[in-house]
Write an enzyme that holds these catalytic residues in place. Sequence first.
Site, PDB file in Angstrom:
ATOM      1  N   ARG A  15      10.148  -4.065  32.479  1.00  0.00           N
ATOM      2  CA  ARG A  15       9.312  -2.979  32.246  1.00  0.00           C
ATOM      3  C   ARG A  15       9.717  -2.082  30.988  1.00  0.00           C
ATOM      4  O   ARG A  15      10.757  -2.137  30.854  1.00  0.00           O
ATOM      5  CB  ARG A  15       9.251  -2.220  33.573  1.00  0.00           C
ATOM      6  CG  ARG A  15       8.424  -2.858  34.648  1.00  0.00           C
ATOM      7  CD  ARG A  15       8.594  -2.163  36.040  1.00  0.00           C
ATOM      8  NE  ARG A  15       9.869  -2.195  36.422  1.00  0.00           N
ATOM      9  CZ  ARG A  15      10.202  -1.539  37.622  1.00  0.00           C
ATOM     10  NH1 ARG A  15       9.354  -0.796  38.471  1.00  0.00           N
ATOM     11  NH2 ARG A  15      11.605  -1.907  38.040  1.00  0.00           N
ATOM     12  N   LYS A  75      14.464   2.201  35.290  1.00  0.00           N
ATOM     13  CA  LYS A  75      15.492   2.172  35.905  1.00  0.00           C
ATOM     14  C   LYS A  75      16.760   3.135  35.899  1.00  0.00           C
ATOM     15  O   LYS A  75      16.872   3.913  34.761  1.00  0.00           O
ATOM     16  CB  LYS A  75      16.270   0.863  35.887  1.00  0.00           C
ATOM     17  CG  LYS A  75      15.197  -0.420  36.460  1.00  0.00           C
ATOM     18  CD  LYS A  75      14.820  -0.183  37.834  1.00  0.00           C
ATOM     19  CE  LYS A  75      15.741   0.041  38.999  1.00  0.00           C
ATOM     20  NZ  LYS A  75      14.906  -0.152  40.495  1.00  0.00           N
ATOM     21  N   TYR A  94      13.457   6.565  37.539  1.00  0.00           N
ATOM     22  CA  TYR A  94      14.043   6.069  39.043  1.00  0.00           C
ATOM     23  C   TYR A  94      15.559   6.127  38.954  1.00  0.00           C
ATOM     24  O   TYR A  94      16.285   5.627  38.194  1.00  0.00           O
ATOM     25  CB  TYR A  94      13.545   4.921  39.486  1.00  0.00           C
ATOM     26  CG  TYR A  94      12.143   4.443  39.768  1.00  0.00           C
ATOM     27  CD1 TYR A  94      11.515   5.299  40.899  1.00  0.00           C
ATOM     28  CD2 TYR A  94      11.271   3.767  38.968  1.00  0.00           C
ATOM     29  CE1 TYR A  94      10.132   4.801  41.032  1.00  0.00           C
ATOM     30  CE2 TYR A  94      10.032   3.483  39.408  1.00  0.00           C
ATOM     31  CZ  TYR A  94       9.304   4.219  40.279  1.00  0.00           C
ATOM     32  OH  TYR A  94       8.276   3.914  40.377  1.00  0.00           O
ATOM     33  N   HIS A  96      17.329   6.484  42.361  1.00  0.00           N
ATOM     34  CA  HIS A  96      17.899   5.871  43.754  1.00  0.00           C
ATOM     35  C   HIS A  96      19.331   6.321  44.117  1.00  0.00           C
ATOM     36  O   HIS A  96      20.112   5.434  44.388  1.00  0.00           O
ATOM     37  CB  HIS A  96      17.595   4.440  43.686  1.00  0.00           C
ATOM     38  CG  HIS A  96      16.047   4.030  43.264  1.00  0.00           C
ATOM     39  ND1 HIS A  96      15.325   4.351  44.546  1.00  0.00           N
ATOM     40  CD2 HIS A  96      15.479   3.679  42.655  1.00  0.00           C
ATOM     41  CE1 HIS A  96      14.018   3.776  44.253  1.00  0.00           C
ATOM     42  NE2 HIS A  96      14.069   3.509  42.948  1.00  0.00           N
ATOM     43  N   GLU A 118      11.409   8.715  42.127  1.00  0.00           N
ATOM     44  CA  GLU A 118      10.983   8.537  43.610  1.00  0.00           C
ATOM     45  C   GLU A 118      11.149   9.755  44.565  1.00  0.00           C
ATOM     46  O   GLU A 118      10.771   9.665  45.747  1.00  0.00           O
ATOM     47  CB  GLU A 118      12.267   7.373  44.262  1.00  0.00           C
ATOM     48  CG  GLU A 118      13.554   8.050  44.498  1.00  0.00           C
ATOM     49  CD  GLU A 118      14.580   7.770  43.182  1.00  0.00           C
ATOM     50  OE1 GLU A 118      13.821   7.627  42.120  1.00  0.00           O
ATOM     51  OE2 GLU A 118      15.573   8.129  43.221  1.00  0.00           O
ATOM     52  N   ASP A 270      16.504  -0.842  47.493  1.00  0.00           N
ATOM     53  CA  ASP A 270      16.915   0.158  46.479  1.00  0.00           C
ATOM     54  C   ASP A 270      17.424   1.480  47.205  1.00  0.00           C
ATOM     55  O   ASP A 270      18.003   2.422  46.674  1.00  0.00           O
ATOM     56  CB  ASP A 270      15.666   0.191  45.392  1.00  0.00           C
ATOM     57  CG  ASP A 270      14.360   0.651  46.291  1.00  0.00           C
ATOM     58  OD1 ASP A 270      14.400   0.695  47.697  1.00  0.00           O
ATOM     59  OD2 ASP A 270      13.566   1.442  45.830  1.00  0.00           O
TER      60      ASP A 270
END
Length: 372
Positions: A15, A75, A94, A96, A118, A270
């Site tokens: 992506r 990411k 993101y 995480h 997120e 995740d």
Amino acid sequence: MIIGVPKEIKKEEYRVAMTPSGVYSLTQAGHRVIIETKAGLGSGISDDDYVAAGAEIVPTADEVFEKADMIVKVKEPQEVEIPKLRENQVLFTYLHLAADKKLTEKLLERKIIGIAYETVELDDGSLPLLIPMSEVAGRMAPQEGAKYLEKPQKGLGVLLGGIPGVPPAEVVIIGGGTVGTNAAFIAAGMGADVTVLDLNPVRLRYLAEIMPANVKTLISTPYNVKEALKKADLVIGAVLIHGRKAPKIITREMLKEMKDGAVIVDVAIDQGGIAETSKPTTHSEPIFVEEGVVHYCVANMPGAVPRTSTYGLTNSTLPYVLELANKGWKQAVKENKALWRGVNVFKGYLVYKGIAEDFNMPYTPLEEVIDQ
Ligand SMILES: NC(=O)c1ccc[n+]([C@@H]2O[C@H](COP(=O)([O-])OP(=O)(O)OC[C@H]3O[C@@H](n4cnc5c(N)ncnc54)[C@H](O)[C@@H]3O)[C@@H](O)[C@H]2O)c1
């Protein structure tokens, strides 16, 4: 503002954080967009497509990180990217962090402003930047599960939809939010017998109304989970407690009572995963077997379908990127509560309470430090 988009370097991640349409909106608003060469190729976007929309292409990630006021990624920063982050730089991606204490500590050291997709949260508790990727992962989960139920893939050897005269597979979905609902629709469409467990009776009532007849709902209690697992051919882990580590709902003991060759697709990996035995895997080596149960634990499932995911993600992130760029990060965060909730690390302070509690690290409310 100068917005930088590096090429994603996580294993098997195709992506990209911005499409030409996003570049066009930002440059029309007077901003500069710098994109690392070939960043869009995995999603079918060429450097020329970006240039035509107004972006500048640079040859290395170093240049992107050096020049940009705000880095927009997909990411969490990888090992080699972390040292490139500069003090006071905004990182919008993101993160995480709840799944990774080391990364949390390293980002605090870099003194960046880390806004996690997120945890951007609307007043009704929904997570607008997680939803599109949860839709993708939820729809992929039965597809991946069906594949690994095949005997040559180490599975039980069951066809998800069965055939006339032979019953379909039993699919148990734990968590009936976005991932769970999308997974249930696809699994039901493939003909499986589906059970969705959730803690929230209101959610179960809603699901019971909208789902086809081959989807049952069940309140999530340890007993119900244990009993459902014994019958399951495919289990989909779809639980989320916002900004926290996933609860370990499936214990090793429970696995021992499951069928040999049953499959768990732990989408919640995740955030650490809902099975005690889950550990992150990659698209090139997606599975492992524990107690006879096949575990699929890919932490970036949407990365496998980038031509769908990149557009789904950027449709949702672009309005926030524009707001951060147009108003400047501080005013945008102060004026938009959803963005405020997205800030996880701020110039060396851990400002997200759930993560601080999970890791037993000091928590500082954002309002105490934002004007520093
Ligand atoms: N692996 C991947 O590539 C990938 C991609 C997208 C999302 N995800 C992850 O999938 C998970 C689910 O995301 P989502 O968007 O569906 O979240 P969501 O908030 O929409 O849904 C989570 C659901 O879990 C329920 N829940 C909480 N505790 C429970 C329990 N003990 N038993 C049963 N249900 C319980 C909640 O009531 C809620 O309905 C998250 O961890 C998310 O980060 C992973």
